[in-house]
Scaffold this active site. Structure first.
Site, PDB file in Angstrom:
ATOM      1  N   LYS A 161      16.736  -0.801  30.728  1.00 46.59           N
ATOM      2  CA  LYS A 161      16.541   0.280  29.772  1.00 46.59           C
ATOM      3  C   LYS A 161      16.218  -0.209  28.366  1.00 46.59           C
ATOM      4  CE  LYS A 161      16.517   3.860  31.007  1.00 46.59           C
ATOM      5  NZ  LYS A 161      15.698   4.771  31.870  1.00 46.59           N
ATOM      6  N   SER A 183      22.906   0.214  41.474  1.00 55.47           N
ATOM      7  CA  SER A 183      21.561   0.784  41.673  1.00 55.47           C
ATOM      8  C   SER A 183      20.633  -0.310  42.208  1.00 55.47           C
ATOM      9  CB  SER A 183      21.004   1.404  40.385  1.00 55.47           C
ATOM     10  OG  SER A 183      20.751   0.413  39.415  1.00 55.47           O
TER      11      SER A 183
END
Ligand code: PMP
Length: 308
Positions: free
Chosen positions: A52, A269
């Site tokens: 991110k 994830s």
């Protein structure tokens, strides 16, 4: 002490934000089969510890350039943690304030990191998940739009563009254009959309595999079960050729195995994406598969360590 001007240093640096991207691609031999190679794009090596950093940097730089983010305004967004850490770190590096809105059950480590980078963090009802945090961020913005730049990573085109401009080209170069299958989980879907768009331009025959949690109530932080959650405005259903749904337990087990057999510590994830990549590998006879590992396991465990 002699004063050393930055011009005489061999390292030219404007600040920490320059370190985002250029992450390693690591081969995961233990999971391969004859004819198929598997590589992991190890995004935990970004300075904020996750993928991110890429969209957060693009969003901030675009907003500064367009005048939407000024020193008088605070950057506001809803985040499941990693984007919040990225915004907080980069805003500190560039001299801006941030307000983050997250469900109260986010990883305590990510919460502590956001606060340590100087962010104000507003916590929302965990039962309302990310949608509750998104609603609150919108409310805060609508109450005083003059005080905030609402970054809105779920709708901001700078999010997928960050991956189109960095993640995609890096993978293309690192695989010398040999990538045949690209596997990534979806949260905002910025990673999958932007990276796939670039790689498809280079190789229209590329297979794109989208990874989602199996159900609405799941423990794979960072991923979205699209059918039961707010659909990000940037999400396009037709980008993926295949969609694989992964149970939380399998994602956790894959992350644990990855650490034991390859020494790579990825978050859950990443475990979900690896699970999907292994399902894919069972179905193909040859190829070069690249899977995204968005962050590190150290974002998710504290003190007690693994279940084992
Ligand atoms: N994994 C983790 C740990 C994340 O924080 C995110 C971002 N929400 C993702 C995967 C999904 O990335 P994207 O938002 O680009 O779809």
């Amino acid at each position: 002490m002699t004063y050393v001007s930055s011009e005489v240093l061999t390292v030219k640096s404007q600040g920490l934000w320059e370190l985002v991207g250029n992450t390693p691609l690591v081969r995961l031999k233990s999971f391969e089969k004859p004819g198929v190679k598997l590589y992991a794009k190890c995004e935990m090596f970004n300075p904020g510890g996750s993928i991110k950093d890429r969209p957060a940097l693009r969003i901030i730089l675009d907003a500064i350039k367009s005048g939407k983010l000024t020193k008088e305004k605070k950057l506001l967004d809803a985040t499941s943690g990693n984007t919040g850490v990225a915004y907080s770190m980069l805003a500190a590096s560039l001299g801006y304030g941030v307000v983050m809105v997250s469900p109260a059950n986010i990883s305590p480590i990510k919460l502590a990191k956001m606060k340590a980078f100087g962010a104000e963090v507003i916590l929302t009802d965990p039962l309302e998940g990310m949608d509750g945090a998104i609603d609150r961020a919108r409310e805060i913005y609508e109450t005083s739009p003059e005080k905030y730049f609402y970054a809105d990573q779920y709708s901001n085109p700078a999010n997928p563009r960050a991956h189109y401009e960095s993640t995609g080209p890096e993978i293309w170069k690192q695989t010398k254009g040999l990538i045949t299958h690209f596997v990534a989980g979806v949260g905002t879907s910025g990673t999958l959309q932007g990276t796939a768009a670039f790689l498809r331009e280079k190789n229209p025959r590329l297979t794109v595999v989208e990874v989602q949690p199996e159900s609405e109530f799941h423990g794979i932080e960072g991923l979205k079960h699209m059918a039961s959650a707010y659909r990000p405005q940037i999400y396009r259903e037709d980008v993926a050729d295949m969609r694989i749904f992964v149970e939380t337990e399998k994602a956790v087990a894959a992350a644990e195995k990855l650490m034991l057999v390859e020494g790579v510590a990825a978050g859950y994830s990443g475990g979900a994406a690896l699970t999907a990549a292994l399902e894919l590998i069972e179905q193909i006879d040859e190829g070069v598969v690249v899977v995204i590992l968005p962050d590190s396991l150290s974002n998710h465990i504290s003190g007690g360590g693994h279940r084992r």
